[in-house]
Enzyme design. Structure first.
Site: not given
Length: 536
Positions: A275, A63
């Site tokens: 992200d 992530s």
């Protein structure tokens, strides 16, 4: 099982004594420590598939972490995060020393009464990190070792893999489990919705997108062709020359409260950042004075829930819509939703799985963490609406297209972006008008290093500290000194840190309050190292 799993796992050796925990976001650490974990999660996903008699997903990603890290998330049959009891198995398997790996596997098979002759099916995807290809190969080795069928999607965003798993297990009712199917479903819904936009100029269709130099940038490019220039995205940090998440991406923008590097923003231009694996999104703009304005998960939840509430009213549907927040939600957003919009607000512990679970309890549950991860749940029931009156029919049609635009499996930056763009277009709203719905209370987040984070225990959705004794009383006394103030502390989920949050009427008060609370934590909860310094 024994010989094959043993032999194969020798090729993915576990460093002696290395202990890892399956946390809220799965496993995450430096990529070089993960080979054995990936192989073993391939084994576990195959068992989970046999247990649930459905397809399970394994996503290789870390992530918003730096490029040298990596990690893994397991995805359950409806595209949600893996159930908590199996998080325990994941930790157990990852930490089992080589010689006890087989007995650990047998233990799970017996406890869960898994029929090993069931067919198993596992979907695998990965992000753009240099280590992801090698690590996803280790997952594939694990799956084939236990005879599971594999579908390797290669490079996909995390939410896309969640979506594929849900599509497969709902036998096409939710959508088609291909990338093309995903793009078509979203773009068709978006184009249908934006037909309702009033005199939507090319200028208003323009959106600057920061792809965090990650997978989101690649996938936005693929989507673009399907949108028939109804949305004109100008892509920055597309991975062609920058490092993943470095000085860019949603986490950077949210924490630093400033635009990412490598983006050219004109005054008042709408911008958003994904992200690294494209499951979070935040919006922002510079005003004519050059001041930066951030529209985070709270502002997104407010925009979407008020739009849905209006549509439900127009369609004559009496359904309860609720917004699920955490203690990090800005006090102004909570007040606006409860007092002005009369929307139910529910507060839960931090972590997507807690929000997702709480949102399932309402007719319609909207959840967004302040960091920009969120979605809307429970909408599918209303597709069967057959409204009779024209006005109701129109609202029902808008609802149906909005539902098709939302990834109900998990928070999805691409889908959320399209929902936000559609709502702004339909309402004819600028980013400034959206921003001015309510004004955030100034706030500050700090961390305090402690010897043992377990010293701190919380209650009331992490808003009150139960231990150490006296800490909450000190916080309450400090909060009383300031106007519109609130503060709470909570232990980090992964390291020996305590997170401090404070908000107040002015930035100066919020900063001083955050510092005073940090000192209280340092003195009462076993702070280590230098004592917290006042903010400049």
């Amino acid at each position: 099982l024994d010989s094959k799993a043993s032999q194969k796992s020798m090729l993915h050796p576990k460093p002696k004594g290395l202990m890892l925990q399956y946390g809220t976001a799965g496993f995450r650490t430096t990529a070089k420590h993960l080979d054995h974990v990936m192989f073993r999660m391939g084994l576990l996903a195959t068992l989970r598939s046999r247990k649930t008699k459905s397809t399970i997903g394994v996503m290789v990603t870390a992530s918003h972490n730096p490029e040298e890290d990596n990690g893994l998330k397991l995805i359950d049959p409806m595209g949600e995060m893996v159930t908590p009891s199996w998080e325990g198995y994941a930790t157990q398997l990852a930490n089992a020393e080589q010689e006890v790996l087989c007995s650990a596997l047998k233990d799970i098979i017996e406890k869960e009464t898994i029929n090993m002759s069931e067919t198993a099916s596992v979907f695998v995807g990965r992000d753009t990190r240099p280590s992801s290809q090698r690590l996803s190969q280790a997952v594939l080795d694990g799956v084939s070792c236990l005879g599971g069928q594999i579908q390797d999607y290669g490079l996909v965003t995390t939410p896309q893999l969640h979506y594929m798993v849900r599509c497969r297990n709902t036998h096409g009712c939710y959508g088609t489990d291909t990338l093309q199917g995903y793009y078509q479903k979203l773009s068709q819904a978006f184009i249908e919705l934006t037909k309702n936009a009033r005199n939507h100029t090319d200028d208003q269709k323009r959106l600057l997108v920061d792809g965090a130099n990650g997978i989101g940038a690649l996938k936005v490019r693929e989507l673009e062709a399907c949108l028939q220039s109804e949305l004109q995205m100008v892509l920055f940090n597309d991975g062609s020359n920058g490092k993943l998440n470095y000085l860019c991406g949603a986490d950077y923008v949210k924490v630093q409260q400033k635009p990412p590097q490598g983006i050219n923003m004109g005054a008042g231009e709408r911008c958003c950042s994904f992200d690294g694996d494209a499951d979070r999104i935040v919006y922002y703009y510079n005003d004519s004075d050059g001041s930066f304005h951030l529209l985070d998960g709270d502002k997104i939840a407010t925009l979407i829930s008020t739009y849905l509430k209006e549509l439900l009213t127009q369609a004559g549907l009496n359904l309860q819509i609720a917004v699920v927040q955490t203690a990090y939600a800005n006090g102004s957003s909570t007040q606006y939703l409860e007092d002005i919009m009369k929307v139910t607000v529910s507060c839960t512990k931090t972590g997507v799985k807690h929000l997702h679970h709480a949102a399932q309890k309402f007719d319609i549950g909207v959840y967004f963490e302040a960091n920009g991860h969120g979605t809307v749940l429970q909408l599918s029931e209303f597709i069967r609406l057959k409204a009779s009156v024209d006005e109701k029919k129109h609202a029902a049609k808008l609802l149906e297209n909005t539902i098709n635009l939302i990834n109900q499996a998990t928070g999805d930056a691409i889908s959320d972006m399209l929902v936000i763009e559609a709502v702004l277009a339909i309402r004819g709203m600028t980013v400034q008008e959206w921003d001015s719905i309510y004004t955030d209370l100034p706030n500050r987040q700090l961390t305090v290093k402690v010897a043992d984070r377990r010293m701190i225990d919380t209650a009331d959705a992490e808003r009150r500290a139960v231990t150490p004794a006296g800490l909450q009383d000190s916080i309450d006394a400090l909060v009383k000194k300031y106007t519109k103030a609130r503060a709470f502390v909570r232990p980090s989920g992964t390291e020996d840190l305590v997170r401090v949050y404070a908000e107040a009427e002015t930035q100066e008060s919020a900063d001083v309050l955050a510092h005073e609370v940090s000192l209280a934590v340092y003195h009462m909860a076993g702070g280590v190292g230098e004592k917290p310094k006042p903010l400049k």
